[in-house]
Write a protein that holds these residues in place. Structure first.
Motif, PDB file in Angstrom:
ATOM      1  N   PRO A 231       0.793  -1.236   0.000  1.00 46.62           N
ATOM      2  CA  PRO A 231       0.000   0.000   0.000  1.00 46.62           C
ATOM      3  C   PRO A 231       0.821   1.280   0.000  1.00 46.62           C
ATOM      4  O   PRO A 231       0.259   2.353   0.202  1.00 46.62           O
ATOM      5  N   GLY A 232       2.153   1.223  -0.188  1.00 46.40           N
ATOM      6  CA  GLY A 232       2.964   2.436  -0.171  1.00 46.40           C
ATOM      7  C   GLY A 232       3.301   2.883   1.247  1.00 46.40           C
ATOM      8  O   GLY A 232       3.255   2.107   2.194  1.00 46.40           O
ATOM      9  N   LYS A 233       3.640   4.178   1.397  1.00 46.83           N
ATOM     10  CA  LYS A 233       4.009   4.735   2.695  1.00 46.83           C
ATOM     11  C   LYS A 233       2.792   5.339   3.387  1.00 46.83           C
ATOM     12  O   LYS A 233       1.886   5.848   2.748  1.00 46.83           O
ATOM     13  N   GLU A 234       2.821   5.305   4.723  1.00 46.46           N
ATOM     14  CA  GLU A 234       1.713   5.832   5.523  1.00 46.46           C
ATOM     15  C   GLU A 234       2.185   7.065   6.285  1.00 46.46           C
ATOM     16  O   GLU A 234       3.274   7.077   6.860  1.00 46.46           O
ATOM     17  N   TYR A 235       1.355   8.115   6.296  1.00 49.83           N
ATOM     18  CA  TYR A 235       1.694   9.377   6.949  1.00 49.83           C
ATOM     19  C   TYR A 235       0.591   9.757   7.922  1.00 49.83           C
ATOM     20  O   TYR A 235      -0.606   9.592   7.640  1.00 49.83           O
ATOM     21  N   THR A 236       0.984  10.277   9.076  1.00 52.66           N
ATOM     22  CA  THR A 236       0.006  10.731  10.068  1.00 52.66           C
ATOM     23  C   THR A 236      -0.653  12.011   9.578  1.00 52.66           C
ATOM     24  O   THR A 236       0.010  12.939   9.105  1.00 52.66           O
ATOM     25  N   PHE A 237      -1.969  12.069   9.736  1.00 50.91           N
ATOM     26  CA  PHE A 237      -2.740  13.209   9.223  1.00 50.91           C
ATOM     27  C   PHE A 237      -3.533  13.819  10.377  1.00 50.91           C
ATOM     28  O   PHE A 237      -3.290  13.527  11.551  1.00 50.91           O
ATOM     29  N   HIS A 238      -4.510  14.692  10.058  1.00 43.71           N
ATOM     30  CA  HIS A 238      -5.378  15.274  11.081  1.00 43.71           C
ATOM     31  C   HIS A 238      -6.196  14.201  11.791  1.00 43.71           C
ATOM     32  O   HIS A 238      -6.444  13.125  11.237  1.00 43.71           O
ATOM     33  N   ASP A 239      -6.673  14.525  13.008  1.00 47.81           N
ATOM     34  CA  ASP A 239      -7.797  13.762  13.542  1.00 47.81           C
ATOM     35  C   ASP A 239      -9.074  14.374  12.965  1.00 47.81           C
ATOM     36  O   ASP A 239      -9.034  15.321  12.188  1.00 47.81           O
ATOM     37  N   TRP A 240     -10.249  13.814  13.358  1.00 52.77           N
ATOM     38  CA  TRP A 240     -11.503  14.284  12.751  1.00 52.77           C
ATOM     39  C   TRP A 240     -11.715  15.774  12.987  1.00 52.77           C
ATOM     40  O   TRP A 240     -12.066  16.521  12.063  1.00 52.77           O
ATOM     41  N   ALA A 241     -11.515  16.210  14.216  1.00 49.77           N
ATOM     42  CA  ALA A 241     -11.752  17.627  14.529  1.00 49.77           C
ATOM     43  C   ALA A 241     -10.792  18.518  13.758  1.00 49.77           C
ATOM     44  O   ALA A 241     -11.176  19.579  13.240  1.00 49.77           O
ATOM     45  N   GLY A 242      -9.534  18.068  13.647  1.00 49.73           N
ATOM     46  CA  GLY A 242      -8.556  18.869  12.917  1.00 49.73           C
ATOM     47  C   GLY A 242      -8.874  18.954  11.433  1.00 49.73           C
ATOM     48  O   GLY A 242      -8.643  19.988  10.789  1.00 49.73           O
ATOM     49  N   LEU A 243      -9.421  17.862  10.871  1.00 46.28           N
ATOM     50  CA  LEU A 243      -9.789  17.869   9.460  1.00 46.28           C
ATOM     51  C   LEU A 243     -10.903  18.887   9.204  1.00 46.28           C
ATOM     52  O   LEU A 243     -10.864  19.652   8.232  1.00 46.28           O
ATOM     53  N   ILE A 244     -11.918  18.914  10.093  1.00 46.89           N
ATOM     54  CA  ILE A 244     -13.012  19.869   9.935  1.00 46.89           C
ATOM     55  C   ILE A 244     -12.498  21.302  10.107  1.00 46.89           C
ATOM     56  O   ILE A 244     -12.853  22.209   9.344  1.00 46.89           O
TER      57      ILE A 244
ATOM     58  N   ASP B 146      -7.580   9.414  17.853  1.00 45.84           N
ATOM     59  CA  ASP B 146      -6.484   8.933  17.014  1.00 45.84           C
ATOM     60  C   ASP B 146      -6.457   9.669  15.676  1.00 45.84           C
ATOM     61  O   ASP B 146      -7.504   9.931  15.087  1.00 45.84           O
ATOM     62  N   PRO B 147      -5.267  10.010  15.198  1.00 46.11           N
ATOM     63  CA  PRO B 147      -5.190  10.716  13.902  1.00 46.11           C
ATOM     64  C   PRO B 147      -5.555   9.795  12.740  1.00 46.11           C
ATOM     65  O   PRO B 147      -5.406   8.572  12.824  1.00 46.11           O
ATOM     66  N   LEU B 148      -6.018  10.416  11.675  1.00 44.51           N
ATOM     67  CA  LEU B 148      -6.241   9.696  10.423  1.00 44.51           C
ATOM     68  C   LEU B 148      -4.898   9.437   9.757  1.00 44.51           C
ATOM     69  O   LEU B 148      -3.879  10.071  10.085  1.00 44.51           O
ATOM     70  N   LYS B 149      -4.866   8.522   8.811  1.00 46.75           N
ATOM     71  CA  LYS B 149      -3.632   8.168   8.111  1.00 46.75           C
ATOM     72  C   LYS B 149      -3.809   8.379   6.603  1.00 46.75           C
ATOM     73  O   LYS B 149      -4.861   8.042   6.046  1.00 46.75           O
ATOM     74  N   LEU B 150      -2.783   8.930   5.969  1.00 49.05           N
ATOM     75  CA  LEU B 150      -2.731   9.020   4.509  1.00 49.05           C
ATOM     76  C   LEU B 150      -1.738   7.994   4.004  1.00 49.05           C
ATOM     77  O   LEU B 150      -0.580   7.980   4.426  1.00 49.05           O
TER      78      LEU B 150
ATOM     79  N   LYS C 277     -10.719   2.424  11.746  1.00 46.35           N
ATOM     80  CA  LYS C 277     -11.484   1.240  11.383  1.00 46.35           C
ATOM     81  C   LYS C 277     -11.347   0.825   9.929  1.00 46.35           C
ATOM     82  O   LYS C 277     -11.334  -0.356   9.610  1.00 46.35           O
ATOM     83  N   GLN C 278     -11.246   1.766   9.008  1.00 40.88           N
ATOM     84  CA  GLN C 278     -11.373   1.380   7.607  1.00 40.88           C
ATOM     85  C   GLN C 278     -10.819   2.447   6.668  1.00 40.88           C
ATOM     86  O   GLN C 278     -10.525   3.571   7.078  1.00 40.88           O
ATOM     87  N   LYS C 279     -10.688   2.043   5.380  1.00 42.33           N
ATOM     88  CA  LYS C 279     -10.321   3.008   4.346  1.00 42.33           C
ATOM     89  C   LYS C 279     -11.525   3.893   4.066  1.00 42.33           C
ATOM     90  O   LYS C 279     -12.637   3.421   3.881  1.00 42.33           O
ATOM     91  N   LEU C 280     -11.296   5.210   4.017  1.00 38.04           N
ATOM     92  CA  LEU C 280     -12.397   6.150   3.834  1.00 38.04           C
ATOM     93  C   LEU C 280     -12.552   6.589   2.395  1.00 38.04           C
ATOM     94  O   LEU C 280     -13.655   6.842   1.931  1.00 38.04           O
ATOM     95  N   TYR C 281     -11.453   6.726   1.686  1.00 39.87           N
ATOM     96  CA  TYR C 281     -11.551   7.158   0.296  1.00 39.87           C
ATOM     97  C   TYR C 281     -10.222   6.884  -0.381  1.00 39.87           C
ATOM     98  O   TYR C 281      -9.196   6.681   0.258  1.00 39.87           O
TER      99      TYR C 281
END
Length: 777
Positions: free
Chosen positions: A59-72, A110-114, A139-143
């Protein structure tokens, strides 16, 4: 101009407006937010600058991203990438975000992952590196989206990094793009600019609406007998009627419409179309419900016969694609961040290499999913018009030379539209027609009686190009035998009233398909076609009856409805022929049925009570093999496919049948059989016994002589059945087709010995055992 949509005072979730293709929530934007310059947040910038773009396995490399609140929060602050991500989530996650109590504690903190993976896209036929992005929660892949290299010549400078103010398809930005498309097409596309076709000067619409201009906004019906349409532009409208159009042209209001129509009584979709016509500096508009007298069958037949000329000669066709009725209008609200292409500055931020085209494939507006394009009538309107301006959730453009949309509005490389009624060869024209019918048969018609009328314009257009080939109730005379082998995707309810002969696909209200191959071996010949038109003014329109006369093999069989499927049984105990659920493969292989046939019914020939019965129900049918298609495109083998018709006698007189379905038998040969077949087919081609659809048989001097002597493209018919494919049989490949053809000959022999006379069979061909002359109606 329609009003701009109102947004909430802050960014938040809300339901999409009525009439759209989805009811999923979208993010609303406040006026203050809309004034912000688009940018990327610090998380996105860091990811873009530090992403490992070396070629990697999934699946390539994984990077830490925003959590839900940070994304909004990042989306609220104007991060283009985060805003697009939020609007890519499915309904479940949107609802979870609007109700934080539905998130688990781990999901909340927990932060989301890219996950980012680069890979070579050479397998697509286009060189370059593609990058896949996946957003994952706990839990799962979102997009996931795909980022492609920015193509040469594409300029996104006007869209990059800022908001353009486009909150409606009726905004100034949208109209600037519309005018740009029209100007480009008018100035650089010669094929789109013929004012009126020479062959249709006497086929102009009888009436148009005069809509004036922006300074003189009057509307009235006018008769075109005094108009020179070679010097006068008019536009057309394609729209959904829905449950009915509240304003229609009738005998009673005809004179009033000539004097003038009150703008307030015109439905919204028509008002918007009038507004668009005026903006494009055109003074005349054609709308079917206002330009055809709706309570006159005679006027409808007269105008529908020239419908293709009306759309062909229109300056531009407006398409209210997202509206389900005359009240929905042309224009829609837009969510600007989802309409602006943006560059992703991977690596060097000053030299972005990759753009997202389009940046959410899953959420991209698909034209064929829009409400309007489910209507059968609209297909020929769209195909025949030289220019289409399509109003969905965004605006799309189609003309003879290009297509485009607002999402790819700036310097985009454009591609041809889906269907064109053209082709340089007989085979390509036949393929064009089959593709048109396959797509058309999936669409909806309010009235089944319109099935041949609503495609007549495309048939007439093709007929002008196809010299020496005649049109018969939806099929063409050249290679008619092969065209008869259409089959339905699923059985449908038999029409109560006559629409078309049973041998025409137009007799069914369901999607149909064809099997097609380059080489064919004819097993029957078409000798005559008789079709009676409803009106001689409408040669490509509705018919009152039709028959086809053939000479070919035929035998009797039993069609059995079992609990699981429908099968054909040939001259044997039905119980022995029906595969049992617990029958082993060896038992099935040794079954006395002799050969396997696949049955595709047009409609069920049994009563409702018989269909509901748990026991097997059989009916006597007649099978008529027509043709074997030979597909040698398979690399390691060849495929033979024998196709034929399932027929029931009409009872009117011997030899007359109606079609109830299609059957076929397939043989696939290994390399040894393929090698012999290549040699045998080459010899049969040389002898003219096997024909290629794109070639005149070698025995004819030219195409004109060929069509004069063999108008149906029957080719040379070999009447031998039993030893027809003996080359492969000698190699040990005694396939299903060989068994079936041998059975027909044996069946005729046995009945002849016993003196059995079948009152349903037509006249026997004395030159070939098992062959009969018959008619299908």
């Amino acid at each position: 101009m329609s009003e701009e949509p109102n947004y909430e005072q802050d960014i938040g979730f809300g339901a999409q407006e009525e009439g759209g293709q989805s009811t999923r929530p979208l993010l609303h934007l406040s006026p203050e937010f809309l004034s912000k310059r688009l940018h990327f947040c610090s998380k996105c910038r860091w990811t873009f600058e530090n992403a490992d773009l070396s070629l990697q396995d999934y699946p390539g490399k994984e990077y830490t991203f925003h959590d839900w609140a940070g994304l909004i929060d990042a989306a609220r602050e104007g991060c283009h990438h985060c805003y697009v991500l939020l609007n890519t989530l499915d309904e479940e996650h949107i609802l979870r975000l609007t109700h934080p109590d539905k998130l688990t504690p781990q999901e909340s903190t927990d932060p989301l992952k890219l996950r980012i993976q680069s890979y070579d896209r050479a397998w697509t036929g286009t060189p370059g590196v593609m990058t896949s992005w996946e957003l994952h929660s706990v839990k799962q892949k979102l997009y996931n989206i795909t980022l492609e290299p920015l193509e040469d010549g594409i300029d996104l400078s006007e869209a990059e990094g800022r908001f353009t103010g486009c909150t409606s398809t009726n905004s100034q930005v949208s109209w600037k793009q519309i005018l740009s498309w029209v100007d480009q097409c008018s100035g650089t596309h010669p094929s789109c600019n013929a004012r009126i076709r020479q062959d249709s000067r006497d086929r102009k619409p009888t009436r148009l609406l005069f809509v004036g201009d922006l300074d003189n906004p009057s509307v009235n019906l006018c008769e075109t007998k005094s108009l020179d349409l070679s010097r006068t532009d008019y536009m057309t409208l394609s729209h959904c009627w829905g449950d009915g159009v509240p304003l229609r042209l009738l005998h009673d209001n005809y004179n009033r419409f000539l004097a003038g129509i009150e703008f307030s009584e015109i439905p919204k979709t028509f008002r918007d179309a009038i507004d668009a016509t005026r903006r494009l500096s055109v003074q005349y508009l054609w709308i079917d419900s206002l330009c055809i007298i709706q309570d006159s069958r005679e006027d409808w037949l007269h105008e529908s016969a020239k419908m293709h000329h009306i759309y062909q000669n229109s300056y531009l066709n407006l398409m209210a694609a997202a509206s389900s009725n005359s009240h929905g209008g042309l224009y829609s609200s837009k969510y600007p961040f989802l309409s602006i292409p943006f560059l992703v500055p991977l690596g060097d931020p000053h030299k972005p290499k990759i753009a997202c085209y389009p940046y959410m494939n899953a959420r991209r507006e698909k034209l064929n999913d829009l409400t309007l394009f489910s209507r059968g009538w609209v297909m020929q309107e769209r195909v025949l018009a030289r220019r289409n301006l399509i109003f969905g959730k965004e605006i799309h453009w189609e003309c003879h030379d290009s297509t485009g949309s607002e999402r790819f509005a700036v310097g985009t490389a454009l591609e041809k539209r889906q269907h064109t009624v053209e082709g340089p060869t007989d085979a390509s024209r036949r393929s064009v027609w089959q593709n048109i019918v396959k797509d058309y048969s999936r669409l909806n018609l309010t009235f089944a009686s319109d099935r041949l009328v609503a495609i007549a314009g495309m048939a007439a257009e093709l007929g002008q190009l196809w010299n020496g080939v005649q049109y018969h109730a939806g099929l063409w005379s050249l290679h008619l035998r092969s065209s008869l082998l259409w089959y339905s995707i699923k059985p449908c309810v038999q029409a109560r009233s006559f629409i078309a002969p049973s041998w025409s696909w137009a007799s069914l209200g369901t999607a149909i398909q064809w099997f097609d191959a380059d080489d064919f071996d004819g097993l029957a010949e078409v000798s005559q076609v008789d079709v009676h038109l409803t009106s001689h003014e409408h040669p490509f329109g509705p018919v009152t009856k039709g028959s086809i006369h053939l000479n070919g093999p035929m035998c009797q069989a039993k069609l059995v409805k079992t609990k699981y499927t429908e099968i054909l049984c040939f001259n044997q105990d039905t119980e022995d022929a029906v595969p049992k659920p617990n029958m082993s493969e060896d038992d099935d292989a040794n079954n006395d049925s002799g050969f396997r046939t696949m049955v595709v019914l047009d409609h069920y020939p049994w009563s409702e009570q018989e269909m509901a019965a748990e026991t097997d129900v059989g009916i006597t049918v007649y099978v008529a093999p027509l043709q074997t298609d030979i597909d040698l495109k398979l690399t390691y083998s060849g495929l033979l496919r024998l196709g034929g018709l399932l027929l029931l006698p009409t009872g009117s007189f011997p030899g007359q049948f109606r079609r109830i379905g299609h059957f076929y038998i397939q043989d696939q040969w290994g390399m040894d059989g393929r090698r012999v077949y290549d040699e045998r087919i080459a010899q049969m081609r040389k002898e003219g016994k096997i024909q290629q659809k794109d070639e005149k048989p070698p025995s004819f001097v030219n195409r004109e002589e060929w069509l004069r002597r063999d108008p149906f493209g029957n080719g040379v018919i070999t009447r031998t059945l039993r030893s027809r494919y003996i080359s492969a049989v000698n190699l040990g490949y005694a396939g299903e087709i060989c068994k079936f053809l041998g059975y027909i000959e044996r069946w005729a022999e046995e009945r002849e010995k016993l003196g059995v006379i079948d009152p349903n069979l037509g006249e026997a061909d004395v030159e070939a055992r098992g062959w009969y002359r018959y008619e299908i109606v």
